[in-house]
Design an enzyme around this catalytic site. Sequence first.
Site, short mmCIF file in Angstrom:
data_model
loop_
_atom_site.label_atom_id
_atom_site.label_comp_id
_atom_site.label_asym_id
_atom_site.label_seq_id
_atom_site.Cartn_x
_atom_site.Cartn_y
_atom_site.Cartn_z
N CYS A 72 64.74 -41.72 -36.64
CA CYS A 72 66.10 -41.46 -37.87
C CYS A 72 65.80 -42.45 -38.93
O CYS A 72 64.74 -42.25 -39.69
CB CYS A 72 67.32 -41.76 -36.94
N GLU B 124 66.16 -39.81 -27.83
CA GLU B 124 67.02 -40.54 -26.90
C GLU B 124 68.45 -39.82 -26.42
O GLU B 124 68.80 -40.07 -25.44
CB GLU B 124 67.27 -42.02 -27.18
N HIS C 172 67.01 -37.52 -32.80
CA HIS C 172 67.13 -38.72 -31.77
C HIS C 172 66.61 -38.15 -30.42
O HIS C 172 67.41 -37.61 -29.67
CB HIS C 172 68.73 -39.09 -31.78
#
Lengths: 193, 251
Positions: free
Chosen positions: A77, A177, A175
């Site tokens: 990001c 994650e 992202h």
Amino acid sequence: MKLVIINYGAGNIKSIQFAFKRLGVNAVLSNKPEEILAADKLIFPGVGEASTAMAMLKESGLEQLIPTLKQPVLGICLGMQLMCESTEEGNTKGLGIFKTHVKRFDNDVKVPQMGWNVIKDLKSDLFVGIKENEYMYLVHSYYAQHCKETIAKTDYGINYASALQHNNFYGVQFHPEKSSLAGAKILKNFLEL
Amino acid sequence: MLTKRIIPCLDIKNGRTVKGVNFVDLRDAGDPVELAKQYAEFGADELVFLDISATLEGRATTLDMVLRVAEQVNIPFTVGGGISSIADVDALLQCGADKVSINSSAVKRPELVNELSKKFGSQCVVVAIDAKQIDGQWKVHLAGGSIPTKMDLFEWAKEVEQRGAGEILFTSMDHDGTKNGFANKALAKLSLDLNIPIIASGGAGNIQHFIDTFQLGKADAALAASVFHFGEIPVLKLKEALKKNDIEVRL
């Protein structure tokens, strides 16, 4: 495997740590040069405002260190955006690893882009086993313009670089994650680089 | 293309879900983590946890729950309820929440929106607005819709956008709990007036209501609770129906 998350006070680091924990890897937070240099793999996170984040990097001396790293580094990001030449956010000069510039989305789309969008034209070992047009979770108001280091593309009003790679440096706008199983696969690929 | 989001909302009290949840094969329906995992698996795009704990102990338990959700769930989630300071938000983000939702505290002290977006970034600041129509005017209400204010919905939404909100979660008190559909006219006006994403909330009863809120209401995301909890509308089935109606969703 010694995985270090570069900790300079930016972002939702917990989520990244947990995502690696789900892969069975313990990610250590650190801002110490010796620990960063000794890592096998590094994550460069970042959520927040670019000029503030850059100021924190300068203060800690990490601004000088990061571009010299030889191990695989994954910027996520804002981390990816700070690895570019510059960003319009706060008129900030970046680390200059990726030879491109970060601009704000035009107002013909809603800003921030928030939600799931697809990544395509994938070309990197980072995306082994990831299909074209896979969905990733994105939250951002600024985007990286295409350059020869583009390894994934996304459309939002314009077509922009949603991932970049220069030698051992990788950057993803999305992202991983938070991007369900496909995101976890990308993190796993990074660990296996 | 950016897809429309489907967001189940869970009410949390003292770290447990309240309101009935009726899923088969769930070991503990009161455990928010179990539920969150199940939703993530079934294709939910995001989750919202609304903390309705009244006591400090209850709120502390919620923080522990947020940590456990972040540990085990691989999609983004927002936490709302009782947030009124930078310290509150910091604690939640530290535990792994992606976004926070503020409501009454923003009405009482609008500068909070500026402070939070400056400190943590607009992307994690959701402003929730509860409103209902009084004499044909949409008025903002507080405390779950029980206290009316003189504030106009559209003016307030515009103001919080300018103050740095990253997203608006609009609940129509006129529609909430009715299962008669979302407030699409007001939603469409919000979407036109503002340049940040709008989440529709209140009124979901069937699949057509979701189709309508995306097509007529121009919503970017739709939030619901009971229709998901009781399995009346399975998330996956809903998204398949949306796709058939040419609405972009993640499947």
